[in-house]
Motif scaffolding. Structure first.
Motif, short mmCIF file in Angstrom:
data_model
loop_
_atom_site.label_atom_id
_atom_site.label_comp_id
_atom_site.label_asym_id
_atom_site.label_seq_id
_atom_site.Cartn_x
_atom_site.Cartn_y
_atom_site.Cartn_z
N LEU A 110 0.81 -1.22 0.00
CA LEU A 110 0.00 0.00 0.00
C LEU A 110 0.84 1.27 0.00
CD1 LEU A 110 -2.67 -1.05 2.65
CD2 LEU A 110 -2.89 -1.13 0.16
N ILE A 111 2.15 1.13 0.27
CA ILE A 111 2.95 2.35 0.42
C ILE A 111 4.12 2.47 -0.55
CG2 ILE A 111 2.32 2.72 2.84
CD1 ILE A 111 4.90 1.37 3.69
N VAL A 112 4.37 1.46 -1.36
CA VAL A 112 5.48 1.55 -2.32
C VAL A 112 4.96 1.93 -3.70
CG1 VAL A 112 6.87 -0.13 -1.05
CG2 VAL A 112 5.43 -0.91 -2.93
N ASP A 113 5.89 2.38 -4.54
CA ASP A 113 5.51 2.80 -5.90
C ASP A 113 5.19 1.62 -6.82
OD1 ASP A 113 5.79 5.49 -5.29
OD2 ASP A 113 7.91 5.52 -5.85
N ASP A 114 5.84 0.49 -6.60
CA ASP A 114 5.64 -0.69 -7.45
C ASP A 114 5.16 -1.85 -6.57
OD1 ASP A 114 5.68 -2.53 -9.52
OD2 ASP A 114 7.86 -2.83 -9.42
N PRO A 115 3.85 -1.92 -6.25
CA PRO A 115 3.36 -2.89 -5.27
C PRO A 115 3.12 -4.30 -5.79
CG PRO A 115 1.55 -1.55 -6.05
CD PRO A 115 2.80 -1.01 -6.70
N GLY A 116 3.17 -4.51 -7.09
CA GLY A 116 2.80 -5.81 -7.65
C GLY A 116 3.60 -6.97 -7.10
N PHE A 117 4.91 -6.81 -6.99
CA PHE A 117 5.74 -7.92 -6.52
C PHE A 117 5.42 -8.27 -5.07
CE2 PHE A 117 8.20 -4.41 -4.94
CZ PHE A 117 8.90 -4.88 -3.84
N LEU A 118 5.05 -7.28 -4.26
CA LEU A 118 4.69 -7.55 -2.87
C LEU A 118 3.34 -8.27 -2.79
CD1 LEU A 118 5.84 -4.17 -1.34
CD2 LEU A 118 6.85 -6.42 -0.89
N ALA A 119 2.40 -7.84 -3.60
CA ALA A 119 1.08 -8.49 -3.61
C ALA A 119 1.20 -9.94 -4.06
CB ALA A 119 0.11 -7.72 -4.50
N ARG A 120 2.00 -10.18 -5.10
CA ARG A 120 2.21 -11.56 -5.57
C ARG A 120 2.95 -12.39 -4.53
NH1 ARG A 120 3.36 -8.63 -10.04
NH2 ARG A 120 5.61 -8.89 -9.81
N GLY A 121 3.96 -11.81 -3.91
CA GLY A 121 4.70 -12.52 -2.87
C GLY A 121 3.81 -12.89 -1.69
N GLY A 142 -8.64 -16.45 1.73
CA GLY A 142 -7.89 -15.28 1.29
C GLY A 142 -7.03 -15.57 0.08
N PHE A 143 -6.41 -16.75 0.06
CA PHE A 143 -5.58 -17.13 -1.09
C PHE A 143 -6.42 -17.14 -2.36
CE2 PHE A 143 -4.17 -20.44 -4.02
CZ PHE A 143 -2.87 -20.01 -4.31
N PHE A 144 -7.57 -17.83 -2.33
CA PHE A 144 -8.40 -17.93 -3.54
C PHE A 144 -9.03 -16.58 -3.89
CE2 PHE A 144 -8.15 -22.46 -2.41
CZ PHE A 144 -7.64 -22.93 -3.61
N TRP A 145 -9.38 -15.80 -2.91
CA TRP A 145 -9.92 -14.45 -3.15
C TRP A 145 -8.88 -13.61 -3.89
CZ3 TRP A 145 -11.88 -10.98 1.49
CH2 TRP A 145 -12.48 -9.82 0.99
N ARG A 146 -7.65 -13.65 -3.43
CA ARG A 146 -6.58 -12.88 -4.06
C ARG A 146 -6.29 -13.38 -5.48
NH1 ARG A 146 -2.66 -10.71 0.15
NH2 ARG A 146 -3.85 -10.77 2.07
N ARG A 147 -6.32 -14.69 -5.65
CA ARG A 147 -6.06 -15.25 -6.99
C ARG A 147 -7.15 -14.85 -7.97
NH1 ARG A 147 -1.61 -16.93 -8.88
NH2 ARG A 147 -2.53 -18.70 -9.91
N ALA A 148 -8.39 -14.82 -7.50
CA ALA A 148 -9.52 -14.46 -8.37
C ALA A 148 -9.54 -12.98 -8.69
CB ALA A 148 -10.84 -14.87 -7.71
N ALA A 149 -9.12 -12.14 -7.75
CA ALA A 149 -9.19 -10.69 -7.94
C ALA A 149 -7.82 -10.09 -8.18
CB ALA A 149 -9.83 -10.05 -6.71
N SER A 150 -6.91 -10.88 -8.68
CA SER A 150 -5.53 -10.44 -8.80
C SER A 150 -5.38 -9.31 -9.82
CB SER A 150 -4.65 -11.62 -9.23
OG SER A 150 -3.32 -11.20 -9.40
N ASP A 151 -4.83 -8.21 -9.34
CA ASP A 151 -4.40 -7.12 -10.20
C ASP A 151 -2.88 -7.17 -10.14
OD1 ASP A 151 -3.77 -4.82 -11.53
OD2 ASP A 151 -4.70 -3.45 -10.09
N GLU A 152 -2.27 -7.72 -11.16
CA GLU A 152 -0.84 -8.00 -11.15
C GLU A 152 0.02 -6.80 -10.76
OE1 GLU A 152 0.90 -10.90 -11.67
OE2 GLU A 152 -1.03 -11.90 -11.60
N ALA A 153 -0.44 -5.59 -11.06
CA ALA A 153 0.40 -4.42 -10.81
C ALA A 153 0.02 -3.67 -9.55
CB ALA A 153 0.30 -3.47 -12.00
N GLY A 154 -1.20 -3.91 -9.03
CA GLY A 154 -1.69 -3.10 -7.93
C GLY A 154 -1.41 -3.67 -6.54
N PRO A 155 -1.72 -2.86 -5.54
CA PRO A 155 -1.54 -3.31 -4.15
C PRO A 155 -2.62 -4.31 -3.77
CG PRO A 155 -2.58 -1.16 -4.18
CD PRO A 155 -2.23 -1.49 -5.62
N VAL A 156 -2.46 -4.93 -2.62
CA VAL A 156 -3.45 -5.85 -2.08
C VAL A 156 -4.72 -5.07 -1.78
CG1 VAL A 156 -3.97 -7.34 -0.11
CG2 VAL A 156 -1.70 -7.39 -1.15
#
Length: 170
Positions: free
Chosen positions: A47-58, A111-125
Protein backbone atom coordinates in the motif's frame (compact mmCIF):
# COMPACT_ATOMS: atom_id res chain seq x y z
CA UNK A 1 2.91 -35.70 39.23
CA UNK A 2 -0.45 -37.11 38.29
CA UNK A 3 -0.79 -39.88 35.74
CA UNK A 4 -2.80 -37.52 33.47
CA UNK A 5 0.01 -34.96 33.43
CA UNK A 6 2.61 -37.66 32.77
CA UNK A 7 0.48 -39.09 29.94
CA UNK A 8 0.31 -35.65 28.27
CA UNK A 9 4.11 -35.47 28.25
CA UNK A 10 4.55 -38.70 26.28
CA UNK A 11 4.04 -38.85 22.52
CA UNK A 12 1.31 -41.05 21.09
CA UNK A 13 3.82 -41.93 18.36
CA UNK A 14 7.42 -40.78 18.77
CA UNK A 15 8.09 -41.55 15.10
CA UNK A 16 5.28 -39.24 13.94
CA UNK A 17 5.04 -36.59 16.68
CA UNK A 18 8.64 -36.43 17.90
CA UNK A 19 10.36 -38.17 20.80
CA UNK A 20 9.78 -37.52 24.48
CA UNK A 21 10.85 -33.99 25.36
CA UNK A 22 11.28 -32.93 21.72
CA UNK A 23 7.90 -32.65 19.95
CA UNK A 24 7.70 -31.72 16.27
CA UNK A 25 4.60 -29.50 16.49
CA UNK A 26 6.37 -26.44 17.97
CA UNK A 27 9.01 -26.61 15.25
CA UNK A 28 6.48 -26.93 12.45
CA UNK A 29 4.28 -24.03 13.55
CA UNK A 30 7.12 -21.63 12.77
CA UNK A 31 6.44 -22.12 9.04
CA UNK A 32 2.83 -20.86 8.93
CA UNK A 33 3.43 -18.20 11.57
CA UNK A 34 6.46 -16.83 9.74
CA UNK A 35 4.80 -17.02 6.34
CA UNK A 36 1.60 -15.33 7.52
CA UNK A 37 3.40 -12.57 9.44
CA UNK A 38 5.50 -11.92 6.34
CA UNK A 39 2.43 -11.92 4.09
CA UNK A 40 0.79 -9.28 6.30
CA UNK A 41 3.97 -7.17 6.15
CA UNK A 42 3.97 -7.53 2.36
CA UNK A 43 0.29 -6.52 2.27
CA UNK A 44 0.92 -3.33 4.22
CA UNK A 45 4.07 -2.55 2.24
CA UNK A 46 2.14 -2.99 -1.03
CA UNK A 47 0.00 0.00 0.00
CA UNK A 48 2.95 2.35 0.42
CA UNK A 49 5.48 1.55 -2.32
CA UNK A 50 5.51 2.80 -5.90
CA UNK A 51 5.64 -0.69 -7.45
CA UNK A 52 3.36 -2.89 -5.27
CA UNK A 53 2.80 -5.81 -7.65
CA UNK A 54 5.74 -7.92 -6.52
CA UNK A 55 4.69 -7.55 -2.87
CA UNK A 56 1.08 -8.49 -3.61
CA UNK A 57 2.21 -11.56 -5.57
CA UNK A 58 4.70 -12.52 -2.87
CA UNK A 59 1.99 -12.25 -0.23
CA UNK A 60 -0.22 -14.70 -2.11
CA UNK A 61 2.53 -17.31 -2.18
CA UNK A 62 3.47 -16.71 1.44
CA UNK A 63 -0.16 -17.38 2.34
CA UNK A 64 -0.07 -20.62 0.34
CA UNK A 65 3.18 -21.66 2.04
CA UNK A 66 1.56 -20.92 5.41
CA UNK A 67 -1.46 -23.06 4.62
CA UNK A 68 0.70 -26.02 3.62
CA UNK A 69 2.82 -25.56 6.75
CA UNK A 70 -0.29 -25.29 8.91
CA UNK A 71 -1.60 -28.59 7.58
CA UNK A 72 1.70 -30.31 8.46
CA UNK A 73 1.70 -28.73 11.93
CA UNK A 74 -1.94 -29.73 12.42
CA UNK A 75 -1.20 -33.39 11.71
CA UNK A 76 1.41 -33.69 14.44
CA UNK A 77 -0.50 -31.31 16.71
CA UNK A 78 -3.46 -33.66 16.54
CA UNK A 79 -1.24 -36.50 17.73
CA UNK A 80 -0.14 -34.31 20.65
CA UNK A 81 -3.81 -33.61 21.43
CA UNK A 82 -4.49 -37.35 21.58
CA UNK A 83 -1.84 -37.63 24.31
CA UNK A 84 -3.89 -35.36 26.60
CA UNK A 85 -6.51 -37.17 28.71
CA UNK A 86 -10.02 -36.15 27.63
CA UNK A 87 -12.21 -34.35 30.12
CA UNK A 88 -9.29 -32.28 31.45
CA UNK A 89 -8.81 -28.51 31.30
CA UNK A 90 -5.71 -29.13 29.18
CA UNK A 91 -7.74 -31.17 26.68
CA UNK A 92 -10.40 -28.45 26.40
CA UNK A 93 -7.66 -25.88 25.88
CA UNK A 94 -6.15 -28.11 23.19
CA UNK A 95 -9.50 -28.42 21.42
CA UNK A 96 -9.94 -24.64 21.47
CA UNK A 97 -6.37 -24.18 20.19
CA UNK A 98 -7.05 -26.64 17.38
CA UNK A 99 -10.41 -25.07 16.48
CA UNK A 100 -8.92 -21.59 16.29
CA UNK A 101 -6.06 -22.84 14.13
CA UNK A 102 -8.45 -24.58 11.77
CA UNK A 103 -10.47 -21.35 11.47
CA UNK A 104 -7.29 -19.37 10.79
CA UNK A 105 -6.15 -21.85 8.15
CA UNK A 106 -9.58 -21.73 6.52
CA UNK A 107 -9.50 -17.91 6.52
CA UNK A 108 -6.07 -17.85 4.88
CA UNK A 109 -7.22 -20.46 2.34
CA UNK A 110 -10.23 -18.28 1.47
CA UNK A 111 -7.89 -15.28 1.29
CA UNK A 112 -5.58 -17.13 -1.09
CA UNK A 113 -8.40 -17.93 -3.54
CA UNK A 114 -9.92 -14.45 -3.15
CA UNK A 115 -6.58 -12.88 -4.06
CA UNK A 116 -6.06 -15.25 -6.99
CA UNK A 117 -9.52 -14.46 -8.37
CA UNK A 118 -9.19 -10.69 -7.94
CA UNK A 119 -5.53 -10.44 -8.80
CA UNK A 120 -4.40 -7.12 -10.20
CA UNK A 121 -0.84 -8.00 -11.15
CA UNK A 122 0.40 -4.42 -10.81
CA UNK A 123 -1.69 -3.10 -7.93
CA UNK A 124 -1.54 -3.31 -4.15
CA UNK A 125 -3.45 -5.85 -2.08
CA UNK A 126 -7.14 -5.00 -1.85
CA UNK A 127 -8.58 -3.81 1.43
CA UNK A 128 -10.88 -6.85 1.81
CA UNK A 129 -8.12 -9.48 1.62
CA UNK A 130 -5.90 -7.34 3.83
CA UNK A 131 -8.60 -7.05 6.52
CA UNK A 132 -9.20 -10.83 6.32
CA UNK A 133 -5.48 -11.49 6.81
CA UNK A 134 -5.25 -9.05 9.71
CA UNK A 135 -8.28 -10.61 11.42
CA UNK A 136 -6.92 -14.12 10.87
CA UNK A 137 -3.60 -12.99 12.35
CA UNK A 138 -5.33 -11.72 15.51
CA UNK A 139 -7.04 -15.10 15.93
CA UNK A 140 -3.70 -16.82 15.27
CA UNK A 141 -2.15 -14.80 18.10
CA UNK A 142 -4.95 -15.87 20.47
CA UNK A 143 -4.43 -19.48 19.45
CA UNK A 144 -0.68 -19.13 19.96
CA UNK A 145 -1.36 -17.91 23.49
CA UNK A 146 -3.34 -21.11 24.12
CA UNK A 147 -0.55 -23.21 22.61
CA UNK A 148 1.87 -21.56 25.02
CA UNK A 149 -0.52 -22.27 27.87
CA UNK A 150 -0.58 -25.95 26.89
CA UNK A 151 3.21 -26.19 26.93
CA UNK A 152 4.28 -23.78 29.63
CA UNK A 153 1.42 -23.99 32.10
CA UNK A 154 0.11 -27.52 31.60
CA UNK A 155 3.40 -29.07 30.42
CA UNK A 156 1.90 -30.88 27.44
CA UNK A 157 4.70 -32.71 25.60
CA UNK A 158 7.30 -31.03 27.85
CA UNK A 159 9.79 -33.27 29.66
CA UNK A 160 9.28 -33.72 33.40
CA UNK A 161 11.18 -31.42 35.73
CA UNK A 162 13.39 -34.31 36.79
CA UNK A 163 14.47 -34.71 33.16
CA UNK A 164 14.92 -30.95 32.77
CA UNK A 165 17.15 -30.90 35.86
CA UNK A 166 19.78 -32.90 33.92
CA UNK A 167 20.63 -29.71 32.06
CA UNK A 168 21.58 -27.94 35.26
CA UNK A 169 24.12 -30.39 36.62
CA UNK A 170 27.83 -29.64 36.38
Amino acid sequence: MTNDAEQAKRPVSAALAGPYGHPLHPMLVTVPIGAWVSSLAFDVASLIVDDPGFLARGSVWLIALGVVGALAAAMVGTLDLFAIPSGTRAFRTGLTHMGLNLAVTAAYTVGFFWRRAASDEAGPVGIGPLVLSAAAFVVLAASGYLGGKLAYRYGVRVAAESTQAEGFTA
